[in-house]
Design an enzyme around this catalytic site. Structure first.
Site, PDB file in Angstrom:
ATOM      1  N   GLN A  31      66.218  63.531  81.907  1.00 43.53           N
ATOM      2  CA  GLN A  31      65.698  62.248  82.377  1.00 43.53           C
ATOM      3  C   GLN A  31      65.551  62.258  83.892  1.00 43.53           C
ATOM      4  O   GLN A  31      66.039  63.155  84.568  1.00 43.53           O
ATOM      5  CB  GLN A  31      66.653  61.125  81.944  1.00 43.53           C
ATOM      6  CG  GLN A  31      68.121  61.401  82.294  1.00 43.53           C
ATOM      7  CD  GLN A  31      69.113  60.830  81.305  1.00 43.53           C
ATOM      8  OE1 GLN A  31      68.795  59.942  80.542  1.00 43.53           O
ATOM      9  NE2 GLN A  31      70.354  61.328  81.332  1.00 43.53           N
ATOM     10  N   ASP A 137      75.191  66.636  73.302  1.00 37.38           N
ATOM     11  CA  ASP A 137      74.590  65.475  72.656  1.00 37.38           C
ATOM     12  C   ASP A 137      75.634  64.766  71.781  1.00 37.38           C
ATOM     13  O   ASP A 137      76.244  65.400  70.912  1.00 37.38           O
ATOM     14  CB  ASP A 137      73.412  65.970  71.792  1.00 37.38           C
ATOM     15  CG  ASP A 137      72.594  64.812  71.233  1.00 37.38           C
ATOM     16  OD1 ASP A 137      73.084  63.667  71.227  1.00 37.38           O
ATOM     17  OD2 ASP A 137      71.453  65.061  70.799  1.00 37.38           O
ATOM     18  N   ASP A 155      78.613  54.095  75.144  1.00 33.90           N
ATOM     19  CA  ASP A 155      78.136  53.577  76.438  1.00 33.90           C
ATOM     20  C   ASP A 155      76.823  54.299  76.735  1.00 33.90           C
ATOM     21  O   ASP A 155      76.762  55.207  77.568  1.00 33.90           O
ATOM     22  CB  ASP A 155      79.213  53.871  77.489  1.00 33.90           C
ATOM     23  CG  ASP A 155      78.890  53.256  78.831  1.00 33.90           C
ATOM     24  OD1 ASP A 155      77.808  52.668  78.982  1.00 33.90           O
ATOM     25  OD2 ASP A 155      79.735  53.393  79.730  1.00 33.90           O
ATOM     26  N   SER A 156      75.789  53.898  76.021  1.00 31.72           N
ATOM     27  CA  SER A 156      74.552  54.689  76.005  1.00 31.72           C
ATOM     28  C   SER A 156      73.440  54.034  76.823  1.00 31.72           C
ATOM     29  O   SER A 156      73.518  52.852  77.177  1.00 31.72           O
ATOM     30  CB  SER A 156      74.059  54.810  74.563  1.00 31.72           C
ATOM     31  OG  SER A 156      73.672  53.541  74.093  1.00 31.72           O
TER      32      SER A 156
HETATM   33  N1  SAM Z   1      75.702  50.864  81.315  1.00 29.53           N
HETATM   34  C1  SAM Z   1      74.513  51.566  81.119  1.00 29.53           C
HETATM   35  C2  SAM Z   1      73.374  50.779  80.575  1.00 29.53           C
HETATM   36  O1  SAM Z   1      73.501  50.064  79.592  1.00 29.53           O
HETATM   37  O2  SAM Z   1      72.330  50.839  81.180  1.00 29.53           O
HETATM   38  C3  SAM Z   1      74.684  52.850  80.449  1.00 29.53           C
HETATM   39  C4  SAM Z   1      75.416  53.741  81.359  1.00 29.53           C
HETATM   40  S1  SAM Z   1      75.655  55.396  81.083  1.00 29.53           S
HETATM   41  C5  SAM Z   1      74.991  55.990  82.592  1.00 29.53           C
HETATM   42  C6  SAM Z   1      74.551  55.970  79.830  1.00 29.53           C
HETATM   43  C7  SAM Z   1      74.635  57.465  79.652  1.00 29.53           C
HETATM   44  O3  SAM Z   1      74.320  57.830  78.316  1.00 29.53           O
HETATM   45  C8  SAM Z   1      73.679  58.274  80.535  1.00 29.53           C
HETATM   46  O4  SAM Z   1      74.385  58.947  81.522  1.00 29.53           O
HETATM   47  C9  SAM Z   1      72.971  59.225  79.564  1.00 29.53           C
HETATM   48  O5  SAM Z   1      72.783  60.527  80.070  1.00 29.53           O
HETATM   49  C10 SAM Z   1      73.921  59.195  78.381  1.00 29.53           C
HETATM   50  N2  SAM Z   1      73.290  59.585  77.113  1.00 29.53           N
HETATM   51  C11 SAM Z   1      72.049  59.251  76.664  1.00 29.53           C
HETATM   52  N3  SAM Z   1      71.823  59.830  75.477  1.00 29.53           N
HETATM   53  C12 SAM Z   1      72.936  60.535  75.152  1.00 29.53           C
HETATM   54  C13 SAM Z   1      73.311  61.342  74.036  1.00 29.53           C
HETATM   55  N4  SAM Z   1      72.456  61.548  73.029  1.00 29.53           N
HETATM   56  N5  SAM Z   1      74.535  61.905  74.042  1.00 29.53           N
HETATM   57  C14 SAM Z   1      75.405  61.706  75.058  1.00 29.53           C
HETATM   58  N6  SAM Z   1      75.103  60.956  76.147  1.00 29.53           N
HETATM   59  C15 SAM Z   1      73.894  60.372  76.186  1.00 29.53           C
END
Ligand code: SAM
Length: 285
Positions: A31, A137, A155-156
């Site tokens: 991303q 992942d 927390d995605s």
């Molecule tokens: N609080 C935030 C929001 O709602 O906007 C979310 C914060 S946190 C930074 C979200 C994280 O999820 C990101 O760093 C992203 O890289 C991670 N992420 C997205 N898809 C994922 C997956 N399939 N497995 C693990 N992490 C993932």
């Protein structure tokens, strides 16, 4: 020249933040990652031009995500955090001395490393000895995990790009299987307000209610997320978020929280009629 970051909340509505500095911009393997320093929100970072966290209101999201389930489950020892690369959820979890292990599975190591350098307000507890970081992942992790957890925190990002699988039936089913018999899952559950996020909210709710015997949502006011009205999912095998609410009040008081308290806990599960109806419609579809 004035410098503004804009996030499109819908095709026709955008939210703008005037910034002083745009000090990091990187296309990671997964991303686009950007860090800014703003006039009124402090530092903030975005993924694919969507606000993730800023220094001014991150406490609301992270306190509500973590302290709510911890005030319901009486003995959380093993926690799995999926996503959460900024470390804010982990920071709140490390406040509980009774938690023994925190496994955090973040797909994008670049997010974690950048936050450890530029966003220490949330990332400074990622080095706690109870925390184990996995850069993979979350969808695959929950499928293959042999460990059982008391609490899973999803927390995605939104259900597009790398975050898409974290809103799938397969993912929720695998989370169910790796939760102990009294386990709880909380997740980032989108907003009920605009049609685009409302649709994602409804889809997630339908899937989760078909798997967990107890599944509801709770809300918080988060000014920098689309519409400001944001939801968290609470799904559980056994504990009801209100009937089984049994906070360790003196422990939580010692944390000096800025948003979460026992009255907010109870109130956050009381939903506006239009949200209740949308969730009911989703369940009946
Ligand atoms: N609080 C935030 C929001 O709602 O906007 C979310 C914060 S946190 C930074 C979200 C994280 O999820 C990101 O760093 C992203 O890289 C991670 N992420 C997205 N898809 C994922 C997956 N399939 N497995 C693990 N992490 C993932």
């Amino acid at each position: 020249m004035q410098q503004w970051f804009y996030e499109y909340w819908t095709k026709n509505i955008r939210f703008g933040i005037k910034y002083k500095d745009h000090f990091l911009s990187k296309q990671t393997k997964f991303q686009k990652l950007d860090f800014y320093d703003s006039y009124e929100l402090g530092k903030f970072f975005t993924l694919d031009d969507v606000m993730m966290a800023n220094e001014k209101d991150e406490f609301i999201y992270h306190e509500m995500m973590i302290h709510t389930p911890l005030a319901v489950h009486p003995a959380v020892k093993d926690v799995l955090v999926i996503g959460g690369g900024d470390g804010g959820s982990v920071r709140e979890l490390t406040k509980y001395p009774t938690i023994q292990t925190i496994d955090m599975v973040e797909i994008d190591e670049d997010v974690v490393r950048a936050c450890q350098k530029h966003f220490t307000i949330t990332a400074h507890k990622l080095t706690d000895p109870r925390v184990k970081l996995y850069f993979e992942d979350g969808l695959a992790f929950v499928k293959n995990s042999e460990k059982q957890y008391d609490l899973i925190v999803v927390d995605s990002t939104d259900p597009f790009g790398p975050g898409e699988g974290l809103f799938s039936m397969e993912f929720y089913q695998n989370c169910y299987h790796i939760l102990r018999q009294d386990g709880i899952l909380v997740n980032q559950h989108e907003s009920p307000y605009f049609d685009n996020t409302k649709l994602e909210m409804s889809r997630a709710h339908k899937k989760i209610t078909s798997i967990f015997p107890i599944a509801t949502v709770y809300q918080a006011y988060i000014p920098t997320y689309p519409s400001g009205h944001w939801l968290f999912g609470f799904a559980s095998k056994q504990y009801d978020p209100i009937k089984d609410f049994s906070p360790n009040v003196s422990l939580q008081a010692s944390f000096g929280l800025k948003y979460y308290n026992t009255e907010i806990h109870k109130a956050s599960f009381v939903l506006p009629n239009y949200v209740d109806k949308a969730l009911q419609d989703a369940r009946n579809k």
